[in-house]
Scaffold this motif. Sequence first.
Motif, PDB file in Angstrom:
ATOM      1  N   HIS A 125       0.811  -1.220   0.000  1.00  0.00           N
ATOM      2  CA  HIS A 125       0.000   0.000   0.000  1.00  0.00           C
ATOM      3  C   HIS A 125       0.845   1.271   0.000  1.00  0.00           C
ATOM      4  O   HIS A 125       0.315   2.364  -0.210  1.00  0.00           O
ATOM      5  N   LEU A 126       2.131   1.136   0.251  1.00  0.00           N
ATOM      6  CA  LEU A 126       3.012   2.297   0.311  1.00  0.00           C
ATOM      7  C   LEU A 126       3.559   2.638  -1.066  1.00  0.00           C
ATOM      8  O   LEU A 126       3.514   1.822  -1.992  1.00  0.00           O
ATOM      9  N   ALA A 127       4.073   3.847  -1.199  1.00  0.00           N
ATOM     10  CA  ALA A 127       4.669   4.263  -2.469  1.00  0.00           C
ATOM     11  C   ALA A 127       5.793   3.297  -2.858  1.00  0.00           C
ATOM     12  O   ALA A 127       6.494   2.768  -1.995  1.00  0.00           O
ATOM     13  N   PRO A 128       5.984   3.064  -4.165  1.00  0.00           N
ATOM     14  CA  PRO A 128       6.977   2.073  -4.605  1.00  0.00           C
ATOM     15  C   PRO A 128       8.411   2.433  -4.246  1.00  0.00           C
ATOM     16  O   PRO A 128       9.280   1.553  -4.243  1.00  0.00           O
ATOM     17  N   ASP A 129       8.666   3.703  -3.933  1.00  0.00           N
ATOM     18  CA  ASP A 129      10.036   4.092  -3.587  1.00  0.00           C
ATOM     19  C   ASP A 129      10.308   3.984  -2.087  1.00  0.00           C
ATOM     20  O   ASP A 129      11.343   4.444  -1.600  1.00  0.00           O
ATOM     21  N   ILE A 130       9.385   3.363  -1.338  1.00  0.00           N
ATOM     22  CA  ILE A 130       9.585   3.154   0.097  1.00  0.00           C
ATOM     23  C   ILE A 130      10.025   1.723   0.354  1.00  0.00           C
ATOM     24  O   ILE A 130       9.395   0.767  -0.109  1.00  0.00           O
TER      25      ILE A 130
ATOM     26  N   SER B 266       3.262   7.656   2.951  1.00  0.00           N
ATOM     27  CA  SER B 266       3.987   7.860   1.692  1.00  0.00           C
ATOM     28  C   SER B 266       4.194   9.349   1.418  1.00  0.00           C
ATOM     29  O   SER B 266       5.274   9.768   0.981  1.00  0.00           O
ATOM     30  N   ALA B 267       3.158  10.155   1.706  1.00  0.00           N
ATOM     31  CA  ALA B 267       3.269  11.598   1.503  1.00  0.00           C
ATOM     32  C   ALA B 267       4.284  12.208   2.460  1.00  0.00           C
ATOM     33  O   ALA B 267       5.076  13.078   2.076  1.00  0.00           O
ATOM     34  N   ILE B 268       4.261  11.766   3.714  1.00  0.00           N
ATOM     35  CA  ILE B 268       5.222  12.272   4.703  1.00  0.00           C
ATOM     36  C   ILE B 268       6.645  11.931   4.270  1.00  0.00           C
ATOM     37  O   ILE B 268       7.552  12.771   4.352  1.00  0.00           O
ATOM     38  N   ALA B 269       6.847  10.709   3.787  1.00  0.00           N
ATOM     39  CA  ALA B 269       8.171  10.294   3.332  1.00  0.00           C
ATOM     40  C   ALA B 269       8.634  11.144   2.158  1.00  0.00           C
ATOM     41  O   ALA B 269       9.803  11.551   2.086  1.00  0.00           O
ATOM     42  N   SER B 270       7.721  11.420   1.245  1.00  0.00           N
ATOM     43  CA  SER B 270       8.066  12.248   0.090  1.00  0.00           C
ATOM     44  C   SER B 270       8.434  13.658   0.518  1.00  0.00           C
ATOM     45  O   SER B 270       9.406  14.246   0.023  1.00  0.00           O
ATOM     46  N   GLN B 271       7.651  14.220   1.444  1.00  0.00           N
ATOM     47  CA  GLN B 271       7.942  15.567   1.933  1.00  0.00           C
ATOM     48  C   GLN B 271       9.265  15.625   2.682  1.00  0.00           C
ATOM     49  O   GLN B 271      10.022  16.590   2.573  1.00  0.00           O
ATOM     50  N   ALA B 272       9.549  14.562   3.465  1.00  0.00           N
ATOM     51  CA  ALA B 272      10.803  14.529   4.208  1.00  0.00           C
ATOM     52  C   ALA B 272      11.988  14.490   3.263  1.00  0.00           C
ATOM     53  O   ALA B 272      13.037  15.097   3.516  1.00  0.00           O
TER      54      ALA B 272
END
Length: 241
Positions: free
Chosen positions: A23-28, A227-233
């Motif tokens: 369910h998470l973004a593929p880059d995680i 996923s959004a938090i990871a992208s923002q970080a």
Amino acid sequence: MCLIFCLPHAGGGAHHYFGWAAHLAPDIQWEPLDYAGHFSRMDEPAYATFEQAVEDLAAVMIARAGGRPFALFGHSMGGALAYEIAQYLAARQLAKDLSFIAVSSALPPHRRDPNMPRYYELPDRDFIQHLIDTGGMTAQLAAQAELMASYLPLIRQDYRLYHQYQPPSHPPLSTPLYALWGEEEEDRNDNMPAWADYSHAFNGSKAYPGDHFYWRHGLGAVAADISAIASQASTGQTCRR
């Protein structure tokens, strides 16, 4: 690639969180961990103190990250561990590679009730009923006597460890911190936003439909936010919610 280590709830293990990756973004890169003495680490002694758990898990993360940046997600007891690990790394000038921490359904240290019930001292029947009532165990699982004989001691030890946790006084973190919980957790509704006091880079807080294990009712929404938090970080941005 964003590496996120996941720390489970009391009595939980990495296997409880394996389904999240889809369910998470593929880059995680999603890395749930087991605690010493639990599941994949059953051949190791269980932690005697909360501080021992922090030191061990920090060492495991540093070794697995291999110099790459990483983030932490911790649910319930795992949330308290995530916070203390962040402080442990900061105190040793090792937090530069820590992207963010997401604390899930873990009360802020100064909002913990020092007189909380000692559930781990209950008789097996009552302790199991507590676990069922809080969503930590199904009645079907509880009915498997042989499994309970090996599983209950692990849960009791984790409960004892978390109960005996005495949060030291720390300065606020510089690491971005995000707090999330289930809106049916009434004490969390009042207290989780207070995590803002624990980081100069507080990312905000959010309640989701559901109980203590809220993500079971809407993993897609929770995973999308992580996923959004990871992208923002990764871009140096913060998210205010």
